[in-house]
Scaffold this active site. Sequence first.
Site, PDB file in Angstrom:
ATOM      1  N   ASP A 196       0.803  -1.221   0.000  1.00  0.00           N
ATOM      2  CA  ASP A 196       0.000   0.000   0.000  1.00  0.00           C
ATOM      3  C   ASP A 196       0.837   1.271   0.000  1.00  0.00           C
ATOM      4  OD1 ASP A 196      -2.340  -1.465  -0.003  1.00  0.00           O
ATOM      5  OD2 ASP A 196      -2.565  -1.433   2.165  1.00  0.00           O
ATOM      6  N   GLY A 230      -1.593 -11.435   7.970  1.00  0.00           N
ATOM      7  CA  GLY A 230      -1.466 -12.423   6.911  1.00  0.00           C
ATOM      8  C   GLY A 230      -0.307 -13.370   7.128  1.00  0.00           C
TER       9      GLY A 230
END
Length: 802
Positions: free
Chosen positions: A488, A705
């Site tokens: 990001d 994650g």
Amino acid sequence: MRYGYFDDDNKEYVIERPDTPQSWSNYLGSTEYGAVITNNAGGYGFYKSGARGRFLRLRFNSIPMDQPGRYIYLRDNDTGDFWSGSWQPVGKPLDRYASECRHGTAYTRITSDYTGIHTDTTYFVPLEQAFEYWKCRITNSGSSPRSLSAFSYCEFTNQWETFQDQVNLQYSLFINQGSMENGILKLAIQDNLTRVTPGRLETGGAYHTWMTLIGPEISGYDTSREAFLGTYGAYHCPQAVKHGRCSNSNAYGDNSCGSIQTDLTLEPGESRDLLFMVGIGEAGTTGARTVADFGSVESADRELQALKTYWHGKLENFHIQTPDHELNSTINMWGLYNCLITFAWSRAASLVYNGERDGLGFRDSVQDILGVCAAIPEEAGKRLELLLTGQLSNGGAIPVIKPFEHRPGKESQPPSEQYRSDDCLWFFNAVPAYVAETGDLAFYSKVLPYADKGEATVFGHLRKALDFNLERTGAHGLPCGLSADWNDCLRLGYYGESLFVAFQLRLGLSEYARIARVLGNSGESAWALSHRDSLDQRIQEWCWDGEWFIWAIAEDGTVFGTKDCDEGQVYLNTQVWSVISGAASDEQAEKAMNAVSEKLSTPFGLMLSAPPFRHTSIDIMRAVVFNPGVKENAGIFNHTQGWGIMAECMRGNGNTAYEYLRAGLPAAYNEKAEIRQMEPYVQGQTTYSTFSPRPGTTRTSWLTGAAAWSYYSICQYILGIRPEEQGLRIDPCIPDTWDGFSGVRMFRGKRIVFEVRNPRRVQKGVSSVTLNGTPLKTDLIPAADLKDENHVTVVMGNKKYS
């Protein structure tokens, strides 16, 4: 320094020292009624949403980081001395106070010993219920009678929506009330309004919680926080406890709490049970009914056993025994449990996530499925279906799905500038993994709606995911990074090109072609392979820098991640995914992974990139805002560690893969927990690299994650236990110091007891496989040949099977 140990027999992590470097937490409950609790009983509670359903308060980013919580205070009425059943919040000197915390599967047990009084408290939420137990036994282990008072304490929010409770105080300080009715504390918010519809989160209704004590007689209560703590009091020294009595305060605005007092006299050796219950709903109806149905110590014991049986059943799907005991503890309990909790809560509620991510982050949640497919295939399938309905008809995705209000077919498309390029490409990891685990090829034909309009089969959804990226390419024919690829922080311009997404797309095209062949659709298979060939040409033409693959190409043509770059010269994702996707030639794969070893590897894991950004414009790389060696700025982003393991296993390098595994394995730091600081039993989002002054420090535990990718890479690549549509393949890639390993794997309702032998101490290669005494011609164990109980022997050596 060690603070605790793994109790594998009981599936618990035991914290022997309460003064852990950070608060070490656990999760209680479910996505209906959830809670976070720490080794010192800190934490909070939430209903459906950590942001919009938070009914028990936590003050984030405080010292300690977990207060307030679920406290039981004790007071000696003869001396006036007082303490808490957990070390904090009172914090008695540890040379006189002993505490042990056992974090288990959705329960936490905390014991304490102080001045001859022993407490044993278990916190948990019963299955499929919207209340919690605090089951406490107090024992006089001394030689003389003791006069004691016990006080519960929790802090209810003034508004379940966290912004309203924490920020909009000119409103939320004036809407709460608290009282005692028929032995149950009633806490009400906006009580003049219509009750909230059960199962929904609404802003314009009344909210109710309740609390009670079962067992000894109630001698007092407080529902006003200020009355219990005192205007100048604090959690470590509450006014009511200090003075030995609650004031029976009824909250009316300001802040509410739940405190119930009971007075006890204990003879030497005598024990008394206190059962506190806290729940959602109106006290006189839901609370009274719940107390009638569940309000006994016997009920609590029964519900705790049912809870353990339920969770332990999920963990029995895969069990291993390897030469690495810390790896065993990870795979047999904590690695999978971490995956299950992350699957449940995505990135919505922890001691760090404060409601800024309300719901299921789309791409995170798709990846989280990889960690739980084997343990909960039915739930994984339902989650996949939910996420597929978060895909838009143009192939993109809505960024966050809120299960409690998701409306497939009626959601709005986001503005084009908000699309992320990687979102739906993760389906090519998750969907085949689910089908391989279950053997349910019919899943590809299931028709599901898009988020905004229209519908398609799952196979059609996959085609749309490919079309989305094929239709959005830049000047070099590579997929656009759009608002962001996985990273990001990268800002390439909308038409800048992401090599990472190109590798994802290549993997997607390969998987789609394979699935099409399995489904008998040769035309779609040929279409995908044709696009893959074209993509391969563009990758080779523009993306190889001689020793490694570049990072990306900006909209203005600037190339990032080359040998000429002073900052961010080598990017981990493009090196490892060149191997995972099959895009790299053997020579390129060797050079790219050598670059990873030489330029990105540290004793604590693989850095995301290096060197760190110090002078790069924030308009291009937002990671420059982070301290060097932290997060995306040359930090160790643990999400990616499993990819490094997978890439080395695919190349047959078991020693290197295991080195990377150990560098990032939480349990490997149990004896040196002061380095990592956070919980040694679960993953953290980010670890500080050697570019920082505190290498090894790890932050943002549980919801990451890293949980799924670590567990998946270990199970399916290191151990090589890999489901496929036709059966279960066993193809390990292990360090050559191992002489083998053994275990049990449940697969489509069949039990497989396996033993892997490595007599020649190779890193990879299977020379023989036997199933129930019969030699197989392949290392794929056919699902059709499995009995209810099976025994498999795998011998590693010179590779026999292709």
